[in-house]
Design a protein around this motif. Structure first.
Motif, PDB file in Angstrom:
ATOM      1  N   SER A  70      46.706  18.766  39.942  1.00  0.00           N
ATOM      2  CA  SER A  70      47.024  20.203  39.948  1.00  0.00           C
ATOM      3  C   SER A  70      45.987  21.016  39.183  1.00  0.00           C
ATOM      4  N   MET A  71      45.258  20.367  38.281  1.00  0.00           N
ATOM      5  CA  MET A  71      44.243  21.076  37.503  1.00  0.00           C
ATOM      6  C   MET A  71      43.004  21.394  38.326  1.00  0.00           C
ATOM      7  N   SER A  72      42.974  20.933  39.574  1.00  0.00           N
ATOM      8  CA  SER A  72      41.844  21.281  40.440  1.00  0.00           C
ATOM      9  C   SER A  72      42.007  22.677  41.042  1.00  0.00           C
ATOM     10  N   GLU A  73      43.225  23.223  40.945  1.00  0.00           N
ATOM     11  CA  GLU A  73      43.457  24.576  41.456  1.00  0.00           C
ATOM     12  C   GLU A  73      42.790  25.600  40.538  1.00  0.00           C
ATOM     13  N   PRO A  74      42.161  26.639  41.103  1.00  0.00           N
ATOM     14  CA  PRO A  74      41.478  27.648  40.287  1.00  0.00           C
ATOM     15  C   PRO A  74      42.426  28.376  39.338  1.00  0.00           C
ATOM     16  N   TRP A  75      41.994  28.510  38.096  1.00  0.00           N
ATOM     17  CA  TRP A  75      42.740  29.285  37.110  1.00  0.00           C
ATOM     18  C   TRP A  75      42.214  30.715  37.027  1.00  0.00           C
ATOM     19  N   PHE A  76      40.920  30.823  37.236  1.00  0.00           N
ATOM     20  CA  PHE A  76      40.277  32.128  37.114  1.00  0.00           C
ATOM     21  C   PHE A  76      39.110  32.197  38.103  1.00  0.00           C
ATOM     22  N   VAL A  77      39.020  33.282  38.835  1.00  0.00           N
ATOM     23  CA  VAL A  77      37.965  33.458  39.839  1.00  0.00           C
ATOM     24  C   VAL A  77      37.193  34.736  39.528  1.00  0.00           C
ATOM     25  N   PHE A  78      35.874  34.638  39.568  1.00  0.00           N
ATOM     26  CA  PHE A  78      35.051  35.844  39.421  1.00  0.00           C
ATOM     27  C   PHE A  78      33.957  35.827  40.480  1.00  0.00           C
ATOM     28  N   ASP A  79      33.578  36.994  40.903  1.00  0.00           N
ATOM     29  CA  ASP A  79      32.550  37.137  41.944  1.00  0.00           C
ATOM     30  C   ASP A  79      31.706  38.365  41.623  1.00  0.00           C
ATOM     31  N   TRP A  80      30.600  38.105  40.924  1.00  0.00           N
ATOM     32  CA  TRP A  80      29.681  39.162  40.562  1.00  0.00           C
ATOM     33  C   TRP A  80      28.535  39.203  41.571  1.00  0.00           C
ATOM     34  N   ASP A  81      27.633  40.138  41.382  1.00  0.00           N
ATOM     35  CA  ASP A  81      26.518  40.265  42.323  1.00  0.00           C
ATOM     36  C   ASP A  81      25.599  39.045  42.281  1.00  0.00           C
ATOM     37  N   TRP A  82      25.446  38.479  41.099  1.00  0.00           N
ATOM     38  CA  TRP A  82      24.493  37.391  40.936  1.00  0.00           C
ATOM     39  C   TRP A  82      25.150  36.036  40.668  1.00  0.00           C
ATOM     40  N   ALA A  83      26.456  36.007  40.426  1.00  0.00           N
ATOM     41  CA  ALA A  83      27.133  34.746  40.122  1.00  0.00           C
ATOM     42  C   ALA A  83      28.581  34.788  40.575  1.00  0.00           C
ATOM     43  N   SER A  84      29.109  33.631  40.961  1.00  0.00           N
ATOM     44  CA  SER A  84      30.509  33.505  41.340  1.00  0.00           C
ATOM     45  C   SER A  84      30.981  32.090  41.029  1.00  0.00           C
ATOM     46  N   ALA A  85      32.280  31.946  40.749  1.00  0.00           N
ATOM     47  CA  ALA A  85      32.842  30.628  40.447  1.00  0.00           C
ATOM     48  C   ALA A  85      34.360  30.693  40.517  1.00  0.00           C
ATOM     49  N   GLU A  86      34.957  29.513  40.736  1.00  0.00           N
ATOM     50  CA  GLU A  86      36.406  29.364  40.727  1.00  0.00           C
ATOM     51  C   GLU A  86      36.747  28.363  39.622  1.00  0.00           C
ATOM     52  N   LEU A  87      36.999  28.863  38.433  1.00  0.00           N
ATOM     53  CA  LEU A  87      37.186  28.008  37.268  1.00  0.00           C
ATOM     54  C   LEU A  87      38.560  27.343  37.296  1.00  0.00           C
TER      55      LEU A  87
END
Length: 269
Positions: A70-87
């Motif tokens: 279950s810890m593989s599910e994203p806790w926090f998502v950000f999508d900036w102009d130069w970087a993005s990630a699904e933490l």
């Protein structure tokens, strides 16, 4: 158990045990470096405690496999102009562990290069405090390495009947094997300064690998370029190759020393 009557289960067990031992090299290196700060009479005790903790942590994570997945599910998502990630929880734990390894390794290298002898001189005064500190550091890194190891084991045994029993057996066998070799390896590492620096350099590489793996799990992207995990095979080949070269250097230095000690033969005319 009926699961071990299946030949495929034995193949999975042998493969997974071998893999767990290979992945445990990281743990042994870190424990060897950490326990090297302790008096010799406490090193064996700290090594055994560290490996037992690694075994129990991995078994506990196996029993909490649902929580782990279950810890593989994203806790926090950000999508900036130069970087993005699904933490996710998995990526954050690996990232924190990688940062800790980088910090610890570079700190140890600096101490050995610039402050050699200072810590050893004060070792007797702070033995109790050092023992507690070493055990705490081993617990932290055990958690990270156990997490990475279990994720690999789950991926390998997915779909195999009785996978939990196979993974627990592989973990117990691999830790017993590591316990057999950990103390001699630790003694050898702490006896040779060049091997110590080489081992610390390996930990820097492993820390970097954990960070890239965390970024890969988080689907991180920088300037529209994704981050790929560093294949573990490349890393372990580099470690084996570097260690082989260093062993040749040590053997050559030993032979040169022996040749210098031998008395020169006088030539009679």
């Amino acid at each position: 158990m009926e699961v071990f009557l299946n030949p495929s289960a034995w193949i999975a067990l042998l493969t997974l045990t071998f893999l767990e031992i290979i992945l445990g090299i990281d743990n042994i290196i870190f424990i060897s470096i950490s326990t090297g700060k302790l008096p010799e009479d406490q090193r064996k005790k700290a090594t055994r405690i560290g490996l037992f903790l690694a075994m129990f942590m991995r078994i506990a994570l196996l029993f909490g496999i649902t929580w782990l997945i279950s810890m593989s599910e994203p806790w926090f998502v950000f999508d900036w102009d130069w970087a993005s990630a699904e933490l996710s929880g998995q990526s954050l734990i690996l990232f924190a562990g990688g940062l800790f390894l980088l910090y610890k390794s570079t700190k140890e290298i600096r101490e050995k290069v610039e402050e050699k002898g200072e810590e050893e001189a004060n070792l007797k005064k702070t033995a109790t405090k050092a023992f507690g500190s070493v055990i705490f550091q081993i617990i932290l890194i055990d958690l990270v390495f156990s997490f990475d190891s279990i994720l690999t084991a789950v991926g390998m045994t997915n779909g195999i009947e009785g996978a939990l029993y196979i993974m627990i057996t592989a973990v117990v066998i691999s830790v017993l094997v590591m316990m057999l070799f950990a103390i001699p390896i630790g003694t050898f590492v702490n006896k040779h300064p060049t091997i110590q620096i080489l081992a610390l350099a390996f930990l820097v590489l492993i820390g970097f690998m954990l960070i890239t793996e965390a970024a890969h799990l988080a689907n991180a992207s920088f300037f529209d370029t994704g981050v790929s995990a560093v294949p573990k095979g490349y890393l372990y080949f580099a470690i084996a190759f570097s260690l082989g070269v260093e062993m040749l250097n040590m053997k050559m230095a030993k032979n040169n020393k022996v040749n210098k000690i031998k008395p020169e033969k006088k030539i009679e005319l």
